[in-house]
Write a protein that holds these residues in place. Structure first.
Motif, PDB file in Angstrom:
ATOM      1  N   GLY B 177       0.819  -1.200   0.000  1.00  0.00           N
ATOM      2  CA  GLY B 177       0.000   0.000   0.000  1.00  0.00           C
ATOM      3  C   GLY B 177       0.853   1.250   0.000  1.00  0.00           C
ATOM      4  O   GLY B 177       1.904   1.251  -0.632  1.00  0.00           O
ATOM      5  N   PRO B 178       0.451   2.340   0.667  1.00  0.00           N
ATOM      6  CA  PRO B 178      -0.859   2.568   1.267  1.00  0.00           C
ATOM      7  C   PRO B 178      -1.831   3.131   0.236  1.00  0.00           C
ATOM      8  O   PRO B 178      -1.423   3.675  -0.769  1.00  0.00           O
ATOM      9  N   PHE B 179      -3.119   2.970   0.526  1.00  0.00           N
ATOM     10  CA  PHE B 179      -4.132   3.557  -0.340  1.00  0.00           C
ATOM     11  C   PHE B 179      -5.328   3.932   0.507  1.00  0.00           C
ATOM     12  O   PHE B 179      -5.438   3.508   1.662  1.00  0.00           O
ATOM     13  N   ARG B 180      -6.190   4.741  -0.083  1.00  0.00           N
ATOM     14  CA  ARG B 180      -7.373   5.202   0.632  1.00  0.00           C
ATOM     15  C   ARG B 180      -8.626   4.482   0.154  1.00  0.00           C
ATOM     16  O   ARG B 180      -8.749   4.220  -1.042  1.00  0.00           O
ATOM     17  N   VAL B 181      -9.521   4.168   1.077  1.00  0.00           N
ATOM     18  CA  VAL B 181     -10.845   3.662   0.682  1.00  0.00           C
ATOM     19  C   VAL B 181     -11.894   4.432   1.487  1.00  0.00           C
ATOM     20  O   VAL B 181     -11.605   4.905   2.584  1.00  0.00           O
ATOM     21  N   PRO B 182     -13.104   4.556   0.944  1.00  0.00           N
ATOM     22  CA  PRO B 182     -14.166   5.227   1.706  1.00  0.00           C
ATOM     23  C   PRO B 182     -14.492   4.435   2.978  1.00  0.00           C
ATOM     24  O   PRO B 182     -14.196   3.239   3.075  1.00  0.00           O
ATOM     25  N   ASP B 183     -15.143   5.101   3.918  1.00  0.00           N
ATOM     26  CA  ASP B 183     -15.414   4.490   5.220  1.00  0.00           C
ATOM     27  C   ASP B 183     -16.325   3.264   5.160  1.00  0.00           C
ATOM     28  O   ASP B 183     -16.295   2.420   6.047  1.00  0.00           O
ATOM     29  N   ASN B 184     -17.173   3.188   4.132  1.00  0.00           N
ATOM     30  CA  ASN B 184     -18.105   2.052   4.071  1.00  0.00           C
ATOM     31  C   ASN B 184     -17.485   0.803   3.439  1.00  0.00           C
ATOM     32  O   ASN B 184     -18.154  -0.208   3.259  1.00  0.00           O
ATOM     33  N   ILE B 185     -16.215   0.873   3.099  1.00  0.00           N
ATOM     34  CA  ILE B 185     -15.519  -0.293   2.544  1.00  0.00           C
ATOM     35  C   ILE B 185     -14.787  -1.014   3.673  1.00  0.00           C
ATOM     36  O   ILE B 185     -14.069  -0.402   4.461  1.00  0.00           O
ATOM     37  N   TYR B 186     -14.974  -2.325   3.739  1.00  0.00           N
ATOM     38  CA  TYR B 186     -14.377  -3.145   4.798  1.00  0.00           C
ATOM     39  C   TYR B 186     -12.965  -3.539   4.352  1.00  0.00           C
ATOM     40  O   TYR B 186     -12.806  -4.350   3.450  1.00  0.00           O
ATOM     41  N   LEU B 187     -11.958  -2.930   4.979  1.00  0.00           N
ATOM     42  CA  LEU B 187     -10.569  -3.187   4.575  1.00  0.00           C
ATOM     43  C   LEU B 187      -9.826  -3.958   5.661  1.00  0.00           C
ATOM     44  O   LEU B 187      -9.823  -3.562   6.824  1.00  0.00           O
ATOM     45  N   LYS B 188      -9.218  -5.056   5.269  1.00  0.00           N
ATOM     46  CA  LYS B 188      -8.420  -5.835   6.214  1.00  0.00           C
ATOM     47  C   LYS B 188      -6.983  -5.870   5.709  1.00  0.00           C
ATOM     48  O   LYS B 188      -6.727  -6.298   4.587  1.00  0.00           O
ATOM     49  N   ASP B 189      -6.074  -5.368   6.512  1.00  0.00           N
ATOM     50  CA  ASP B 189      -4.692  -5.235   6.075  1.00  0.00           C
ATOM     51  C   ASP B 189      -3.851  -6.411   6.539  1.00  0.00           C
ATOM     52  O   ASP B 189      -3.727  -6.655   7.728  1.00  0.00           O
ATOM     53  N   PHE B 190      -3.307  -7.128   5.575  1.00  0.00           N
ATOM     54  CA  PHE B 190      -2.452  -8.273   5.879  1.00  0.00           C
ATOM     55  C   PHE B 190      -1.039  -7.971   5.399  1.00  0.00           C
ATOM     56  O   PHE B 190      -0.399  -8.819   4.782  1.00  0.00           O
ATOM     57  N   ASP B 191      -0.563  -6.786   5.665  1.00  0.00           N
ATOM     58  CA  ASP B 191       0.764  -6.432   5.183  1.00  0.00           C
ATOM     59  C   ASP B 191       1.821  -7.058   6.077  1.00  0.00           C
ATOM     60  O   ASP B 191       2.054  -6.623   7.201  1.00  0.00           O
ATOM     61  N   ILE B 192       2.476  -8.053   5.565  1.00  0.00           N
ATOM     62  CA  ILE B 192       3.397  -8.835   6.389  1.00  0.00           C
ATOM     63  C   ILE B 192       4.677  -8.067   6.727  1.00  0.00           C
ATOM     64  O   ILE B 192       5.279  -8.273   7.773  1.00  0.00           O
ATOM     65  N   ARG B 193       5.062  -7.112   5.866  1.00  0.00           N
ATOM     66  CA  ARG B 193       6.310  -6.393   6.139  1.00  0.00           C
ATOM     67  C   ARG B 193       6.151  -5.462   7.337  1.00  0.00           C
ATOM     68  O   ARG B 193       7.021  -5.401   8.206  1.00  0.00           O
ATOM     69  N   THR B 194       5.057  -4.732   7.372  1.00  0.00           N
ATOM     70  CA  THR B 194       4.800  -3.861   8.515  1.00  0.00           C
ATOM     71  C   THR B 194       4.727  -4.700   9.791  1.00  0.00           C
ATOM     72  O   THR B 194       5.260  -4.324  10.836  1.00  0.00           O
ATOM     73  N   THR B 195       4.092  -5.853   9.687  1.00  0.00           N
ATOM     74  CA  THR B 195       3.984  -6.743  10.839  1.00  0.00           C
ATOM     75  C   THR B 195       5.364  -7.183  11.328  1.00  0.00           C
ATOM     76  O   THR B 195       5.627  -7.198  12.533  1.00  0.00           O
ATOM     77  N   LEU B 196       6.234  -7.506  10.393  1.00  0.00           N
ATOM     78  CA  LEU B 196       7.582  -7.927  10.784  1.00  0.00           C
ATOM     79  C   LEU B 196       8.352  -6.786  11.457  1.00  0.00           C
ATOM     80  O   LEU B 196       9.102  -7.011  12.401  1.00  0.00           O
ATOM     81  N   GLU B 197       8.145  -5.562  10.982  1.00  0.00           N
ATOM     82  CA  GLU B 197       8.801  -4.418  11.618  1.00  0.00           C
ATOM     83  C   GLU B 197       8.321  -4.249  13.060  1.00  0.00           C
ATOM     84  O   GLU B 197       9.114  -4.043  13.970  1.00  0.00           O
ATOM     85  N   GLU B 198       7.005  -4.340  13.235  1.00  0.00           N
ATOM     86  CA  GLU B 198       6.440  -4.238  14.581  1.00  0.00           C
ATOM     87  C   GLU B 198       7.024  -5.284  15.507  1.00  0.00           C
ATOM     88  O   GLU B 198       7.452  -4.998  16.624  1.00  0.00           O
ATOM     89  N   ILE B 199       7.016  -6.526  15.022  1.00  0.00           N
ATOM     90  CA  ILE B 199       7.479  -7.635  15.847  1.00  0.00           C
ATOM     91  C   ILE B 199       8.949  -7.464  16.201  1.00  0.00           C
ATOM     92  O   ILE B 199       9.367  -7.660  17.344  1.00  0.00           O
ATOM     93  N   SER B 200       9.742  -7.048  15.219  1.00  0.00           N
ATOM     94  CA  SER B 200      11.188  -6.868  15.456  1.00  0.00           C
ATOM     95  C   SER B 200      11.413  -5.846  16.542  1.00  0.00           C
ATOM     96  O   SER B 200      12.271  -5.994  17.414  1.00  0.00           O
ATOM     97  N   TYR B 201      10.617  -4.772  16.491  1.00  0.00           N
ATOM     98  CA  TYR B 201      10.729  -3.738  17.507  1.00  0.00           C
ATOM     99  C   TYR B 201      10.477  -4.324  18.898  1.00  0.00           C
ATOM    100  O   TYR B 201      11.242  -4.122  19.824  1.00  0.00           O
ATOM    101  N   PHE B 202       9.390  -5.078  18.999  1.00  0.00           N
ATOM    102  CA  PHE B 202       9.035  -5.598  20.329  1.00  0.00           C
ATOM    103  C   PHE B 202      10.041  -6.597  20.856  1.00  0.00           C
ATOM    104  O   PHE B 202      10.392  -6.583  22.022  1.00  0.00           O
ATOM    105  N   ILE B 203      10.546  -7.442  19.977  1.00  0.00           N
ATOM    106  CA  ILE B 203      11.532  -8.420  20.431  1.00  0.00           C
ATOM    107  C   ILE B 203      12.812  -7.720  20.884  1.00  0.00           C
ATOM    108  O   ILE B 203      13.408  -8.064  21.899  1.00  0.00           O
ATOM    109  N   SER B 204      13.214  -6.668  20.137  1.00  0.00           N
ATOM    110  CA  SER B 204      14.464  -5.982  20.469  1.00  0.00           C
ATOM    111  C   SER B 204      14.355  -5.182  21.757  1.00  0.00           C
ATOM    112  O   SER B 204      15.349  -4.836  22.372  1.00  0.00           O
ATOM    113  N   GLN B 205      13.135  -4.879  22.177  1.00  0.00           N
ATOM    114  CA  GLN B 205      12.928  -4.097  23.397  1.00  0.00           C
ATOM    115  C   GLN B 205      12.861  -4.945  24.655  1.00  0.00           C
ATOM    116  O   GLN B 205      12.751  -4.432  25.741  1.00  0.00           O
ATOM    117  N   GLU B 206      12.871  -6.265  24.470  1.00  0.00           N
ATOM    118  CA  GLU B 206      12.663  -7.131  25.650  1.00  0.00           C
ATOM    119  C   GLU B 206      13.855  -7.182  26.584  1.00  0.00           C
ATOM    120  O   GLU B 206      14.986  -7.139  26.125  1.00  0.00           O
TER     121      GLU B 206
END
Lengths: 206, 206
Positions: B177-206
């Motif tokens: 992404g990123p992209f925009r959709v109107p509010d009445n559109i059901y969007l589910k984000d499965f972006d694995i790269r962002t998820t990996l960044e989040e996880i890496s952050y949390f593991i490194s903070q332990e």
């Protein structure tokens, strides 16, 4: 200071957006532009930047390069975390390619695993696939803490248990599960079938 | 009555769990067992079942087959929703296989799309892949309302806009992404790269 999970998620999303601006010599972006792209409140954007110690000029917007440096300094993990993929069927191979093709992805994949002798003892994109029985030994050796579960079977509890014993601290799950993990394990569920069921329900109710 | 999104998500998860018990002739399950598997409160489980009008005996547990019938009656969509996959690279093909291999998946995939002539005008698992320019015509023809975006490029706003015009009401996004959709559109984000960044952050903070 440990940032809240939601803040980290948004910082990662801001960085994705900013990446497309960074080739410009001098570029500025406003909090309300970022907010609009992510469908959140501009106040939230400004609060996130304050949390990482970045203060731009609200009159001229934030300087993109400076902002990216701040986010990088906050999110970048010194030596790079290591992840593995469990299950090197089509989904596992696609995920490996998807992750490897990202130049800023902080995660390295030193090994993958499968139980099918047709898939093990081979390399995919230069990454070796080993028999799952070798996971405890190799996860420890490579210091791998993230597991991506890309198998189709429902029966993954036993596999998950053995991963946790071998030092895995976080799981991204594409399997139909379900399985249990202790509270200190960071689990992200990417089960597409459950998602499709949810979506179907909502569309049919409109 | 339209159920809350979170309730629908949990009902879908209960069903996944119950599925593994249904081959037993007479089997019962307690709310606290389901709660434990999903790491939620048993009170929540009982409340969800009350919402769909199912009341078991809290002494003996819920009869699995009855409970599944109730959940099925609530979640099953009469004629089946239709979905498409945009991008039939490795990830798109893996997702098609993953979805098709689920016997209880409520979603049919009548067509997929790509822009690469090497991928279009072919069938994968008996599903035709068309050139993306034909999406408006074919999405309308097949009454497809769900789009799964399985392309790698960041530049998807234009594609998303054209999908929405063609009647797509819900998007599952695997792109960066990123992209925009109107509010009445059901969007589910499965972006694995962002998820990996989040996880890496949390593991490194332990």
């Amino acid at each position: 200071m440990k940032l809240p999970a939601k803040t980290v998620e948004r910082l990662s999303q801001y960085r994705r957006i900013l990446h497309s601006y960074k080739h410009l010599e001098e570029s500025y972006i406003f909090s309300h532009d970022l907010a609009k792209l992510l469908k959140i409140n501009p106040v939230q954007v400004r609060r996130d930047f304050m949390l990482i110690g970045f203060s731009g000029s609200s009159r001229n917007g934030y300087r993109v390069n400076d902002l990216m440096d701040y986010i990088d300094a906050t999110l970048t993990i010194p030596k790079g975390q290591k992840a593995t993929i469990i299950g090197m069927g089509e989904l596992g191979r696609a995920l490996l390619k998807h992750i490897s093709s990202n130049p800023v992805c902080p995660v390295m994949i030193p090994a993958t695993f499968d139980i099918d002798p047709k898939k093990t003892n081979k390399k995919y994109l230069d990454v070796s696939c080993y028999d799952l029985t070798r996971a405890p030994e190799l996860l420890t050796k490579y210091n791998i803490q993230i597991a991506i579960i890309a198998i189709v079977t429902n029966d993954v509890q036993e596999i998950v248990d053995s991963l946790l014993i071998s030092g895995i601290k976080s799981i991204i799950n594409f399997s139909a599960g379900p399985f249990r993990v202790p509270d200190n394990i960071y689990l992200k569920d990417f089960d597409i079938r459950t998602t499709l069921e949810e979506i179907s329900y909502f569309i049919s109710q409109e």
